[in-house]
Write a protein that holds these residues in place. Structure first.
Motif, short mmCIF file in Angstrom:
data_model
loop_
_atom_site.label_atom_id
_atom_site.label_comp_id
_atom_site.label_asym_id
_atom_site.label_seq_id
_atom_site.Cartn_x
_atom_site.Cartn_y
_atom_site.Cartn_z
N ARG A 92 0.82 -1.45 -0.60
CA ARG A 92 -0.05 -0.18 -0.13
C ARG A 92 1.19 1.02 -0.31
O ARG A 92 0.64 2.01 -0.70
CB ARG A 92 -0.77 0.04 1.48
CG ARG A 92 -1.66 1.25 1.56
CD ARG A 92 -2.70 1.09 2.55
NE ARG A 92 -3.57 1.87 2.54
CZ ARG A 92 -5.10 1.70 2.79
NH1 ARG A 92 -5.97 0.75 3.35
NH2 ARG A 92 -5.91 2.76 2.83
N MET A 93 1.79 1.50 0.26
CA MET A 93 2.73 2.95 1.35
C MET A 93 3.54 2.51 -0.63
O MET A 93 3.95 3.64 -0.68
CB MET A 93 3.33 2.56 2.34
CG MET A 93 3.36 2.40 3.41
SD MET A 93 4.61 2.31 4.94
CE MET A 93 3.53 2.27 6.10
N LEU A 94 3.93 1.66 -0.82
CA LEU A 94 4.39 1.29 -2.29
C LEU A 94 3.72 1.77 -3.14
O LEU A 94 4.67 3.11 -4.15
CB LEU A 94 5.14 0.24 -2.57
CG LEU A 94 6.40 0.91 -3.94
CD1 LEU A 94 7.11 1.04 -3.59
CD2 LEU A 94 6.80 -1.03 -4.11
N ARG A 95 2.87 1.31 -3.06
CA ARG A 95 1.57 2.25 -4.42
C ARG A 95 1.38 3.85 -3.78
O ARG A 95 1.39 4.85 -5.77
CB ARG A 95 0.38 1.47 -4.50
CG ARG A 95 0.66 0.37 -4.65
CD ARG A 95 -1.28 0.54 -4.95
NE ARG A 95 -1.94 -0.07 -4.35
CZ ARG A 95 -2.48 -0.75 -2.46
NH1 ARG A 95 -1.81 -2.14 -2.70
NH2 ARG A 95 -2.84 -1.09 -1.71
N SER A 96 1.35 4.08 -2.88
CA SER A 96 0.89 5.76 -2.65
C SER A 96 2.32 6.41 -3.32
O SER A 96 2.29 7.46 -3.23
CB SER A 96 0.93 6.03 -1.25
OG SER A 96 1.75 5.62 -0.59
N LEU A 97 3.43 5.92 -3.25
CA LEU A 97 4.95 6.20 -3.40
C LEU A 97 5.08 6.31 -4.92
O LEU A 97 5.21 7.76 -5.50
CB LEU A 97 6.06 5.25 -2.92
CG LEU A 97 8.06 6.08 -2.88
CD1 LEU A 97 8.76 5.38 -1.54
CD2 LEU A 97 7.99 6.02 -4.09
N TYR A 98 4.58 5.42 -5.47
CA TYR A 98 4.90 5.58 -7.14
C TYR A 98 3.39 6.39 -7.90
O TYR A 98 3.88 6.93 -8.77
CB TYR A 98 4.33 3.96 -7.34
CG TYR A 98 5.69 3.13 -7.31
CD1 TYR A 98 6.83 3.49 -7.24
CD2 TYR A 98 5.68 1.24 -7.54
CE1 TYR A 98 7.64 2.62 -7.08
CE2 TYR A 98 6.35 0.63 -7.46
CZ TYR A 98 7.86 1.43 -7.13
OH TYR A 98 8.10 0.03 -7.22
N THR A 99 2.66 6.63 -6.74
CA THR A 99 1.61 7.23 -7.86
C THR A 99 2.32 8.97 -7.65
O THR A 99 2.37 9.68 -8.22
CB THR A 99 0.31 6.93 -7.25
OG1 THR A 99 0.21 5.87 -6.79
CG2 THR A 99 -0.67 8.15 -7.73
N LEU A 100 2.84 9.29 -6.34
CA LEU A 100 3.58 10.46 -5.90
C LEU A 100 4.46 10.79 -7.16
O LEU A 100 4.93 11.80 -7.69
CB LEU A 100 4.49 10.39 -5.20
CG LEU A 100 5.11 11.91 -4.73
CD1 LEU A 100 4.16 13.04 -3.93
CD2 LEU A 100 5.34 11.62 -3.23
N MET A 101 5.50 9.87 -7.35
CA MET A 101 6.16 9.99 -8.40
C MET A 101 5.65 9.91 -9.55
O MET A 101 6.19 10.85 -9.86
CB MET A 101 7.17 8.42 -8.62
CG MET A 101 8.25 8.46 -9.25
SD MET A 101 9.26 6.49 -9.12
CE MET A 101 10.61 7.70 -10.67
N TRP A 102 4.59 9.35 -9.87
CA TRP A 102 4.34 9.57 -11.45
C TRP A 102 3.79 11.05 -11.33
O TRP A 102 4.18 11.89 -12.78
CB TRP A 102 3.56 8.72 -11.94
CG TRP A 102 4.23 7.75 -12.87
CD1 TRP A 102 3.93 7.69 -14.11
CD2 TRP A 102 4.71 6.41 -12.51
NE1 TRP A 102 3.72 6.90 -14.91
CE2 TRP A 102 4.92 6.39 -13.83
CE3 TRP A 102 5.47 6.46 -11.12
CZ2 TRP A 102 5.69 4.52 -13.64
CZ3 TRP A 102 6.23 5.07 -11.98
CH2 TRP A 102 6.83 4.18 -12.77
N THR A 103 3.60 11.77 -10.77
CA THR A 103 2.24 12.65 -11.01
C THR A 103 3.02 14.29 -10.36
O THR A 103 3.40 15.49 -10.29
CB THR A 103 1.25 13.00 -10.17
OG1 THR A 103 1.62 12.62 -8.80
CG2 THR A 103 0.04 11.88 -10.53
N TRP A 104 4.44 13.53 -9.35
CA TRP A 104 5.10 14.95 -9.45
C TRP A 104 6.03 14.91 -10.98
O TRP A 104 6.07 14.33 -11.77
CB TRP A 104 6.20 14.61 -8.47
CG TRP A 104 7.18 15.23 -7.76
CD1 TRP A 104 8.32 15.39 -7.76
CD2 TRP A 104 7.21 16.31 -7.20
NE1 TRP A 104 9.45 16.64 -7.78
CE2 TRP A 104 8.77 17.01 -6.76
CE3 TRP A 104 6.23 16.81 -5.77
CZ2 TRP A 104 9.27 18.45 -5.90
CZ3 TRP A 104 6.48 17.35 -4.93
CH2 TRP A 104 7.35 18.08 -4.88
#
Length: 263
Positions: A92-104
């Motif tokens: 769950r945490m990694l999914r939230s990190l990757y979503t932040l990465m893609w939208t940053w």
């Protein structure tokens, strides 16, 4: 791949730069990994790790990168860097990190195995652990990365402004107590506005109000906590209508449900 502070690595040679197309964003990578590796209750002390990158993001043409260097020599895989105890919570945490990465802002690079949350470190003399895709925790990460790529392709606002400071604006960057950040990606010449909200603590936040620059219905394009990816499914029912209640310096605002560890 340069860890110095030498200026204008990606600047034009005519203007005295070195002329490279992209530079790895080592500072952002280190800050974000440190943040997500820390216990949830301690993250409020590291809130700056989420926001500091914006102060230099547009000084170069950056690529946000989690490379081979981060998953070898005892550093642990991306999945096992996450501070949670259970594999599902780590996912769950990694999914939230990757979503932040893609939208940053910035281009994106993941090293092999990162896209499905391989548990073990990378081994040069062995295959990736493809069998892990039998488990939803890993399959969900892969599905999310696929959808993030589609999102990035479908919405020009996420790619055309990667190196343009005029396409990024903070909505809320100071809520360390709740571990919430919110920023806007936008194309000034169009109606395209993309609101990114991240919540990285353990408790769900209900009726969390954030300012928005215009009235109307704000569509929930992607939720890293969607059941499709193995999450609980809690979100905002496809979107929220704005209210004429000023907030965060904007004339309108929306009220959101923010599940734990979700972007």
């Amino acid at each position: 791949e340069d860890s110095s502070t030498w200026p204008q690595m990606t600047g034009s040679t005519r203007a005295g730069g070195l002329g490279f197309d992209l530079k790895w964003n080592m500072g952002w990578m280190n800050d974000i990994i440190t943040y997500f590796s820390d216990k949830s209750e301690e993250r409020k002390k590291r809130h700056k790790n989420l926001t500091f990158g914006s102060t230099y993001q547009f000084s170069e043409h950056f690529v946000q990168v989690f490379s081979h260097d981060e998953v070898v020599h005892g550093k642990a895989s991306m999945l096992l860097k996450m501070s949670a105890h259970s594999m599902s919570q780590k996912a769950r945490m990694l999914r939230s990190l990757y979503t932040l990465m893609w939208t940053w802002p910035g281009k994106k690079t993941l090293f092999m195995g990162n896209e499905f949350g391989q548990s073990s470190e990378w081994k040069y003399d062995a295959s990736l652990d493809w069998h892990l895709l039998e488990h939803m925790d890993h399959r969900g990460i892969q599905l999310l990365v696929a959808d993030l790529n589609k999102l990035y392709h479908r919405w020009p606002v996420l790619s055309k402004t990667d190196c343009d400071p005029n396409g990024f604006r903070w909505i809320s960057g100071n809520d360390s107590e709740n571990s919430v950040i919110c920023f806007l990606r936008y194309l000034s010449q169009t109606e395209e506005n993309f609101l990114v909200v991240g919540h990285y603590a353990d408790l769900e936040l209900s009726n969390y109000r954030l300012g928005v620059p215009r009235a109307g219905f704000w569509v929930e394009e992607l939720n890293s906590n969607a059941s499709f990816y193995g999450g609980s499914g809690t979100g905002n029912d496809g979107g929220r209508s704005s209210e004429q209640i000023p907030c965060d310096g904007h004339p309108y605002s929306i009220r959101l449900s923010l599940p734990p560890h979700t972007t």
